[in-house]
Design a protein around this motif. Sequence first.
Motif, PDB file in Angstrom:
ATOM      1  N   ASN A   1       1.053  -1.040   0.498  1.00 33.07           N
ATOM      2  CA  ASN A   1      -0.385   0.217  -0.316  1.00 33.07           C
ATOM      3  C   ASN A   1       0.742   0.728   0.536  1.00 33.07           C
ATOM      4  O   ASN A   1       2.027   1.336   1.050  1.00 33.07           O
ATOM      5  N   LEU A   2       0.087   2.191  -0.857  1.00 35.73           N
ATOM      6  CA  LEU A   2       0.909   3.335  -0.776  1.00 35.73           C
ATOM      7  C   LEU A   2       2.615   3.780  -1.533  1.00 35.73           C
ATOM      8  O   LEU A   2       1.983   4.147  -2.402  1.00 35.73           O
ATOM      9  N   LYS A   3       3.515   3.373  -0.672  1.00 29.60           N
ATOM     10  CA  LYS A   3       4.932   3.827  -1.030  1.00 29.60           C
ATOM     11  C   LYS A   3       5.920   3.197  -0.730  1.00 29.60           C
ATOM     12  O   LYS A   3       5.600   2.310   0.101  1.00 29.60           O
ATOM     13  N   ARG A   4       6.944   3.588  -1.236  1.00 27.09           N
ATOM     14  CA  ARG A   4       8.247   2.450  -1.598  1.00 27.09           C
ATOM     15  C   ARG A   4       9.267   3.512  -1.478  1.00 27.09           C
ATOM     16  O   ARG A   4       9.240   4.961  -1.583  1.00 27.09           O
ATOM     17  N   ASP A   5      10.561   3.235  -1.183  1.00 31.71           N
ATOM     18  CA  ASP A   5      11.378   3.590  -0.671  1.00 31.71           C
ATOM     19  C   ASP A   5      12.985   2.763  -1.424  1.00 31.71           C
ATOM     20  O   ASP A   5      13.167   1.939  -0.533  1.00 31.71           O
ATOM     21  N   HIS A   6      13.072   3.456  -2.216  1.00 33.78           N
ATOM     22  CA  HIS A   6      14.737   2.955  -2.955  1.00 33.78           C
ATOM     23  C   HIS A   6      16.310   3.521  -3.677  1.00 33.78           C
ATOM     24  O   HIS A   6      15.605   4.912  -4.275  1.00 33.78           O
ATOM     25  N   ILE A   7      16.554   2.670  -3.991  1.00 34.43           N
ATOM     26  CA  ILE A   7      17.433   3.205  -5.841  1.00 34.43           C
ATOM     27  C   ILE A   7      18.777   2.257  -5.751  1.00 34.43           C
ATOM     28  O   ILE A   7      18.621   1.183  -5.196  1.00 34.43           O
ATOM     29  N   LEU A   8      18.386   2.648  -7.458  1.00 34.00           N
ATOM     30  CA  LEU A   8      19.082   0.942  -8.111  1.00 34.00           C
ATOM     31  C   LEU A   8      18.656   0.015  -7.453  1.00 34.00           C
ATOM     32  O   LEU A   8      19.152  -1.491  -7.196  1.00 34.00           O
ATOM     33  N   PHE A   9      17.009  -0.042  -7.608  1.00 35.94           N
ATOM     34  CA  PHE A   9      16.073  -1.336  -6.876  1.00 35.94           C
ATOM     35  C   PHE A   9      15.177  -1.425  -8.216  1.00 35.94           C
ATOM     36  O   PHE A   9      14.549  -0.210  -8.495  1.00 35.94           O
ATOM     37  N   SER A  10      15.238  -2.538  -8.250  1.00 30.28           N
ATOM     38  CA  SER A  10      13.680  -3.037  -9.333  1.00 30.28           C
ATOM     39  C   SER A  10      12.830  -4.176  -8.262  1.00 30.28           C
ATOM     40  O   SER A  10      13.236  -5.012  -8.049  1.00 30.28           O
ATOM     41  N   LEU A  11      12.289  -3.975  -8.353  1.00 36.22           N
ATOM     42  CA  LEU A  11      10.620  -4.680  -7.864  1.00 36.22           C
ATOM     43  C   LEU A  11       9.307  -4.803  -8.773  1.00 36.22           C
ATOM     44  O   LEU A  11       9.150  -4.280  -9.948  1.00 36.22           O
ATOM     45  N   ALA A  12       9.216  -5.936  -8.761  1.00 32.65           N
ATOM     46  CA  ALA A  12       8.831  -7.059 -10.626  1.00 32.65           C
ATOM     47  C   ALA A  12       7.631  -7.874  -9.860  1.00 32.65           C
ATOM     48  O   ALA A  12       8.163  -8.552  -9.442  1.00 32.65           O
TER      49      ALA A  12
ATOM     50  N   ILE B   1      14.637  -7.091  -6.473  1.00 31.83           N
ATOM     51  CA  ILE B   1      16.734  -7.448  -7.031  1.00 31.83           C
ATOM     52  C   ILE B   1      17.511  -5.954  -6.501  1.00 31.83           C
ATOM     53  O   ILE B   1      16.986  -4.910  -7.181  1.00 31.83           O
ATOM     54  N   LEU B   2      18.828  -5.442  -6.097  1.00 28.47           N
ATOM     55  CA  LEU B   2      19.712  -5.338  -6.258  1.00 28.47           C
ATOM     56  C   LEU B   2      20.755  -5.234  -7.405  1.00 28.47           C
ATOM     57  O   LEU B   2      21.041  -6.772  -7.427  1.00 28.47           O
ATOM     58  N   GLY B   3      20.922  -4.042  -8.221  1.00 29.32           N
ATOM     59  CA  GLY B   3      22.400  -4.176  -8.910  1.00 29.32           C
ATOM     60  C   GLY B   3      22.057  -4.538 -10.519  1.00 29.32           C
ATOM     61  O   GLY B   3      23.034  -4.406 -11.602  1.00 29.32           O
TER      62      GLY B   3
END
Length: 223
Positions: free
Chosen positions: A56-67, A148-150
């Motif tokens: 729900n709502l939001k996320r926080d990331h960098i060079l971050f991949s959520l599929a 996934i990171l990277g």
Amino acid sequence: FHQISSSLAKAIFLNKSARKGYIGPHQFNLSGKMFTFPAQTNRAHVRLNTQRRNFNLKRDHILFSLATPSNANDFLIFRDAKNKEIEPHIRDQKVEYGGPDYKLNMWHSICTTWDSGSGLVQLWFDGQPSIRKFISSGSNISGPVIIILGQEQDSHGGGFDINQSFIGMMTDVHMWDYILSPCEMQSYVDELNFTPGNVLNWRALDFQIVERVLIENKLITCH
């Protein structure tokens, strides 16, 4: 939330020292550690595991991949070097943020928030908030997620492109299912006391490393 340096993030290589941080089934306390991605490759990555299937709502990331099976870029943070932009992607939609002083070989802190109700996304770069922009609303991220990171996922768990791989170091990766206050954001950036992520927690991380990614001691600046 992530802190990043070099080409993008702080990183780690998995070695025996990581076992010292073992705190439970498949979980490790990576405090003071970082992931190091030392080479350009379309294979090396870190897969982060969570039991959450609905977001729900939001996320926080960098060079971050959520599929998810339905959206390869359900939650992605991408650095566009040519246009000097940082691009949050939500539900396969994206917005561009130009202007952040994104220097290589320096640590940076990047956080992205998204509210699925209003559809507004915001970027926090080194503790400074951007304007909020509309990206996607009306539905939450749900289903079996792969994080996934990277590497960037162009399909659920795969489709990596060597020219989009991350080289650098990454540390302090957290993910929440609620919006953090500005004060909580600043506490994270300043490495003060803050509430760890309830979706991804760097201090209790369940992960698998694929190929050449290292776990190393976090680099610090000596004064």
